[in-house]
Design a protein around this motif. Structure first.
Motif, PDB file in Angstrom:
ATOM      1  N   VAL A 159       0.776  -1.201   0.043  1.00  0.00           N
ATOM      2  CA  VAL A 159      -0.049  -0.134   0.105  1.00  0.00           C
ATOM      3  C   VAL A 159       0.933   1.191   0.021  1.00  0.00           C
ATOM      4  CG1 VAL A 159      -1.581   1.436   1.324  1.00  0.00           C
ATOM      5  CG2 VAL A 159      -1.965  -1.031   1.037  1.00  0.00           C
ATOM      6  N   GLY A 160       2.102   1.190   0.927  1.00  0.00           N
ATOM      7  CA  GLY A 160       2.643   2.384   0.991  1.00  0.00           C
ATOM      8  C   GLY A 160       3.361   2.903  -0.573  1.00  0.00           C
ATOM      9  N   ALA A 161       3.690   1.684  -1.318  1.00  0.00           N
ATOM     10  CA  ALA A 161       4.514   2.048  -2.578  1.00  0.00           C
ATOM     11  C   ALA A 161       3.436   2.571  -3.645  1.00  0.00           C
ATOM     12  CB  ALA A 161       5.065   0.838  -3.243  1.00  0.00           C
ATOM     13  N   LEU A 162       2.075   1.943  -3.519  1.00  0.00           N
ATOM     14  CA  LEU A 162       1.069   2.518  -4.229  1.00  0.00           C
ATOM     15  C   LEU A 162       0.693   3.979  -3.929  1.00  0.00           C
ATOM     16  CD1 LEU A 162      -1.056  -0.649  -4.700  1.00  0.00           C
ATOM     17  CD2 LEU A 162       0.431   0.412  -6.443  1.00  0.00           C
ATOM     18  N   LEU A 163       0.551   4.076  -2.373  1.00  0.00           N
ATOM     19  CA  LEU A 163       0.001   5.495  -2.109  1.00  0.00           C
ATOM     20  C   LEU A 163       1.059   6.668  -2.669  1.00  0.00           C
ATOM     21  CD1 LEU A 163      -1.994   7.204  -0.465  1.00  0.00           C
ATOM     22  CD2 LEU A 163      -0.493   6.408   1.535  1.00  0.00           C
ATOM     23  N   ALA A 164       2.510   6.309  -2.412  1.00  0.00           N
ATOM     24  CA  ALA A 164       3.680   7.040  -3.092  1.00  0.00           C
ATOM     25  C   ALA A 164       3.546   7.146  -4.505  1.00  0.00           C
ATOM     26  CB  ALA A 164       4.955   6.474  -2.422  1.00  0.00           C
ATOM     27  N   ALA A 223      -7.116 -13.820   8.959  1.00  0.00           N
ATOM     28  CA  ALA A 223      -7.439 -14.370   7.720  1.00  0.00           C
ATOM     29  C   ALA A 223      -6.750 -13.777   6.591  1.00  0.00           C
ATOM     30  CB  ALA A 223      -9.001 -14.453   7.305  1.00  0.00           C
ATOM     31  N   ASP A 224      -6.857 -12.469   6.360  1.00  0.00           N
ATOM     32  CA  ASP A 224      -6.028 -11.689   5.244  1.00  0.00           C
ATOM     33  C   ASP A 224      -4.532 -11.720   5.359  1.00  0.00           C
ATOM     34  OD1 ASP A 224      -8.302 -10.892   3.520  1.00  0.00           O
ATOM     35  OD2 ASP A 224      -9.052  -9.577   5.048  1.00  0.00           O
ATOM     36  N   ALA A 225      -4.251 -11.515   6.749  1.00  0.00           N
ATOM     37  CA  ALA A 225      -2.807 -11.486   6.939  1.00  0.00           C
ATOM     38  C   ALA A 225      -2.098 -12.805   6.502  1.00  0.00           C
ATOM     39  CB  ALA A 225      -2.765 -11.243   8.726  1.00  0.00           C
ATOM     40  N   SER A 226      -2.678 -13.943   6.875  1.00  0.00           N
ATOM     41  CA  SER A 226      -1.917 -15.208   6.904  1.00  0.00           C
ATOM     42  C   SER A 226      -1.867 -15.302   5.192  1.00  0.00           C
ATOM     43  CB  SER A 226      -2.862 -16.311   7.155  1.00  0.00           C
ATOM     44  OG  SER A 226      -4.123 -16.434   6.861  1.00  0.00           O
ATOM     45  N   SER A 227      -2.917 -15.057   4.471  1.00  0.00           N
ATOM     46  CA  SER A 227      -2.864 -15.357   2.993  1.00  0.00           C
ATOM     47  C   SER A 227      -1.942 -14.330   2.352  1.00  0.00           C
ATOM     48  CB  SER A 227      -4.234 -14.845   2.388  1.00  0.00           C
ATOM     49  OG  SER A 227      -4.560 -13.700   2.409  1.00  0.00           O
ATOM     50  N   THR A 278      -3.384   8.510  13.456  1.00  0.00           N
ATOM     51  CA  THR A 278      -4.508   9.447  13.329  1.00  0.00           C
ATOM     52  C   THR A 278      -5.886   8.989  12.602  1.00  0.00           C
ATOM     53  OG1 THR A 278      -3.197  10.209  11.488  1.00  0.00           O
ATOM     54  CG2 THR A 278      -2.885  11.476  13.694  1.00  0.00           C
ATOM     55  N   VAL A 279      -5.527   7.834  11.819  1.00  0.00           N
ATOM     56  CA  VAL A 279      -6.547   7.286  10.983  1.00  0.00           C
ATOM     57  C   VAL A 279      -6.466   5.838  10.999  1.00  0.00           C
ATOM     58  CG1 VAL A 279      -7.042   9.365   9.690  1.00  0.00           C
ATOM     59  CG2 VAL A 279      -5.538   7.419   8.694  1.00  0.00           C
ATOM     60  N   ARG A 280      -7.579   5.034  11.067  1.00  0.00           N
ATOM     61  CA  ARG A 280      -7.495   3.588  10.903  1.00  0.00           C
ATOM     62  C   ARG A 280      -8.055   3.268   9.818  1.00  0.00           C
ATOM     63  NH1 ARG A 280     -11.570   0.039  11.523  1.00  0.00           N
ATOM     64  NH2 ARG A 280     -11.015  -1.811  11.746  1.00  0.00           N
ATOM     65  N   VAL A 281      -7.609   2.430   8.853  1.00  0.00           N
ATOM     66  CA  VAL A 281      -8.175   2.046   7.716  1.00  0.00           C
ATOM     67  C   VAL A 281      -8.025   0.430   7.706  1.00  0.00           C
ATOM     68  CG1 VAL A 281      -7.812   1.866   5.088  1.00  0.00           C
ATOM     69  CG2 VAL A 281      -7.339   3.698   6.268  1.00  0.00           C
ATOM     70  N   ARG A 292     -10.246  -6.132   0.844  1.00  0.00           N
ATOM     71  CA  ARG A 292      -9.928  -5.003  -0.156  1.00  0.00           C
ATOM     72  C   ARG A 292      -8.587  -5.113  -0.807  1.00  0.00           C
ATOM     73  NH1 ARG A 292     -10.722   0.499   3.523  1.00  0.00           N
ATOM     74  NH2 ARG A 292     -13.136   0.859   3.073  1.00  0.00           N
ATOM     75  N   THR A 293      -8.632  -4.628  -2.221  1.00  0.00           N
ATOM     76  CA  THR A 293      -7.387  -4.893  -2.728  1.00  0.00           C
ATOM     77  C   THR A 293      -6.578  -3.702  -2.449  1.00  0.00           C
ATOM     78  OG1 THR A 293      -8.145  -3.276  -4.359  1.00  0.00           O
ATOM     79  CG2 THR A 293      -8.567  -5.722  -4.859  1.00  0.00           C
ATOM     80  N   PRO A 294      -5.139  -3.913  -2.625  1.00  0.00           N
ATOM     81  CA  PRO A 294      -4.216  -2.705  -2.353  1.00  0.00           C
ATOM     82  C   PRO A 294      -4.824  -1.415  -2.803  1.00  0.00           C
ATOM     83  CG  PRO A 294      -3.085  -4.550  -3.081  1.00  0.00           C
ATOM     84  CD  PRO A 294      -4.398  -4.983  -3.362  1.00  0.00           C
ATOM     85  N   ALA A 295      -5.231  -1.382  -3.969  1.00  0.00           N
ATOM     86  CA  ALA A 295      -5.926  -0.235  -4.845  1.00  0.00           C
ATOM     87  C   ALA A 295      -6.914   0.335  -4.119  1.00  0.00           C
ATOM     88  CB  ALA A 295      -6.196  -0.198  -6.047  1.00  0.00           C
ATOM     89  N   GLU A 296      -7.802  -0.226  -3.448  1.00  0.00           N
ATOM     90  CA  GLU A 296      -8.985   0.108  -2.783  1.00  0.00           C
ATOM     91  C   GLU A 296      -8.649   0.635  -1.079  1.00  0.00           C
ATOM     92  OE1 GLU A 296     -12.376  -3.152  -4.462  1.00  0.00           O
ATOM     93  OE2 GLU A 296     -10.867  -3.696  -2.666  1.00  0.00           O
ATOM     94  N   VAL A 297      -7.545  -0.081  -0.849  1.00  0.00           N
ATOM     95  CA  VAL A 297      -6.997   0.558   0.400  1.00  0.00           C
ATOM     96  C   VAL A 297      -6.328   1.885   0.351  1.00  0.00           C
ATOM     97  CG1 VAL A 297      -5.282  -0.135   2.229  1.00  0.00           C
ATOM     98  CG2 VAL A 297      -6.423  -1.927   1.487  1.00  0.00           C
TER      99      VAL A 297
END
Length: 171
Positions: A21-26, A108-112, A147-150, A155-160
């Motif tokens: 997510v960090g790379a996509l957000l950047a 579940a998401d973390a393990s996958s 400051t925020v929780r997502v 969700r896909t990385p793009a959705e995040v």
């Protein structure tokens, strides 16, 4: 030392998607991306797992603290912190005033996403139970420094990324 600040700092457990997510957000913000775990690996010339095995967790945590605190004043783009970095009181103090995003994820998401393989030293033995214990201890700190929780569940990385931008706005 410059007084540059990150546009956003990503925190969360292993498998939350901080690096992806960090790379996509950047990219979205046309900014640089830095991951403190990768910075440590580059500076040490070896993997986080090897640092843990060769020198122990205390040595790694000292490197991590130094890397995070420095990066918070010298990184201009998006900065992803290693999952345990926020447990250090110096890191917690250094995060005050930053736009910190807690990428929340269920097991579940973390393990996958991470597969709970040997590259995650704190999850090497009984990975699912270890991850659950880790989150029980770390969740309050992730919540208090952010400051925020997502929520990243399903969700896909793009959705995040879209959710992070919706929460933070454009820089």
């Amino acid at each position: 030392m410059s007084s540059t600040r990150p546009l956003a700092v990503l925190v969360g457990p292993p498998g939350a998607g901080k690096s992806t997510v960090g790379a996509l957000l950047a990219d979205h913000w046309h900014a640089d991306f830095r991951d403190t775990d990768r910075l440590i690996e580059q500076s040490q010339g070896r993997s986080i797992s090897d640092i843990f095995v060769d020198d122990g967790e205390a040595f790694f945590r000292a490197l991590e603290r130094e890397t995070v605190v420095s990066s918070l004043t010298t990184s201009a783009g998006v900065l992803a912190l290693g999952g345990g970095a926020v447990l250090d009181p110096d890191v917690q103090e250094a995060l005050v005033g930053h736009r910190v995003v807690f990428l929340d994820v269920g097991i579940a998401d973390a393990s996958s996403r991470v597969g709970f393989d040997g590259s995650r030293p704190l999850l090497a033995v009984n990975p699912r139970a270890s991850w659950n214990r880790l989150m029980k201890v770390r969740r309050p700190t992730y919540e208090s420094v952010s400051t925020v929780r997502v929520d990243t569940a399903g969700r896909t990385p793009a959705e995040v990324v879209a959710a992070v931008v919706a929460e933070l706005g454009e820089p």
